[in-house]
Motif scaffolding. Structure first.
Motif, PDB file in Angstrom:
ATOM      1  N   GLN A  59       0.849  -1.278  -0.113  1.00  0.00           N
ATOM      2  CA  GLN A  59      -0.054   0.110  -0.026  1.00  0.00           C
ATOM      3  C   GLN A  59       0.859   1.169  -0.129  1.00  0.00           C
ATOM      4  O   GLN A  59       0.585   2.297  -0.717  1.00  0.00           O
ATOM      5  CB  GLN A  59      -0.913   0.007   1.020  1.00  0.00           C
ATOM      6  CG  GLN A  59      -1.935   1.110   1.330  1.00  0.00           C
ATOM      7  CD  GLN A  59      -2.872   1.127   2.453  1.00  0.00           C
ATOM      8  OE1 GLN A  59      -2.494   0.201   3.317  1.00  0.00           O
ATOM      9  NE2 GLN A  59      -3.986   1.654   2.380  1.00  0.00           N
ATOM     10  N   ASP A 119       1.209   4.213  -2.891  1.00  0.00           N
ATOM     11  CA  ASP A 119       0.998   5.604  -2.540  1.00  0.00           C
ATOM     12  C   ASP A 119       2.199   6.388  -3.067  1.00  0.00           C
ATOM     13  O   ASP A 119       2.215   7.511  -3.496  1.00  0.00           O
ATOM     14  CB  ASP A 119       0.797   5.844  -1.160  1.00  0.00           C
ATOM     15  CG  ASP A 119      -0.705   5.307  -0.862  1.00  0.00           C
ATOM     16  OD1 ASP A 119      -1.395   4.853  -1.420  1.00  0.00           O
ATOM     17  OD2 ASP A 119      -0.518   4.978   0.487  1.00  0.00           O
ATOM     18  N   ARG A 120       3.370   5.959  -3.381  1.00  0.00           N
ATOM     19  CA  ARG A 120       4.525   6.720  -3.420  1.00  0.00           C
ATOM     20  C   ARG A 120       4.858   6.147  -5.214  1.00  0.00           C
ATOM     21  O   ARG A 120       5.806   6.603  -5.679  1.00  0.00           O
ATOM     22  CB  ARG A 120       5.729   6.175  -2.861  1.00  0.00           C
ATOM     23  CG  ARG A 120       5.778   6.399  -1.281  1.00  0.00           C
ATOM     24  CD  ARG A 120       6.970   5.964  -0.741  1.00  0.00           C
ATOM     25  NE  ARG A 120       6.835   6.371   0.772  1.00  0.00           N
ATOM     26  CZ  ARG A 120       7.948   5.745   1.600  1.00  0.00           C
ATOM     27  NH1 ARG A 120       8.719   5.341   1.237  1.00  0.00           N
ATOM     28  NH2 ARG A 120       7.576   6.355   2.866  1.00  0.00           N
TER      29      ARG A 120
END
Length: 102
Positions: free
Chosen positions: A20, A24-25
């Motif tokens: 996750q 997100d990055r």
């Protein structure tokens, strides 16, 4: 990258969390790949235990309260008498025939 994410979470991030965070990055890794990389790097996720208060503290609080409101300490409410002494005077002045019927 897996090692960095794991270190940033203080060792609590598992494969799903690493997946996750990496998504997100904008560097997506599947959780299976994250799990394999964790295994290769010998990383394990571990959650910190919750903080529990010791049971002895409750006893200390009770002892503090009982000590503060001591039975032998004078109180203004009792006219400067200790609670024990005020109770003795009360019972001496009390009539013994409370429950007598005539």
């Amino acid at each position: 990258m897996v090692r960095r994410i794991h270190a940033e979470s203080n060792g609590s991030a598992g494969a799903r969390t690493i997946e996750q965070i990496s998504s997100d990055r904008k560097l997506p890794i599947s959780r299976y790949r994250a799990g394999k990389m964790m295994k290769q790097l010998r990383l394990q996720s571990c959650q910190l235990p919750k903080h529990n208060y010791k049971k002895a503290l409750q006893e200390h609080i009770g002892n503090y309260i009982l000590g503060y409101y001591s039975q032998v300490r004078p109180h203004q409410f009792n006219g400067g008498k200790t609670p024990n002494k005020a109770e003795q005077i009360y019972w001496l002045n009390c009539s013994n025939d409370v429950a007598k019927f005539t």
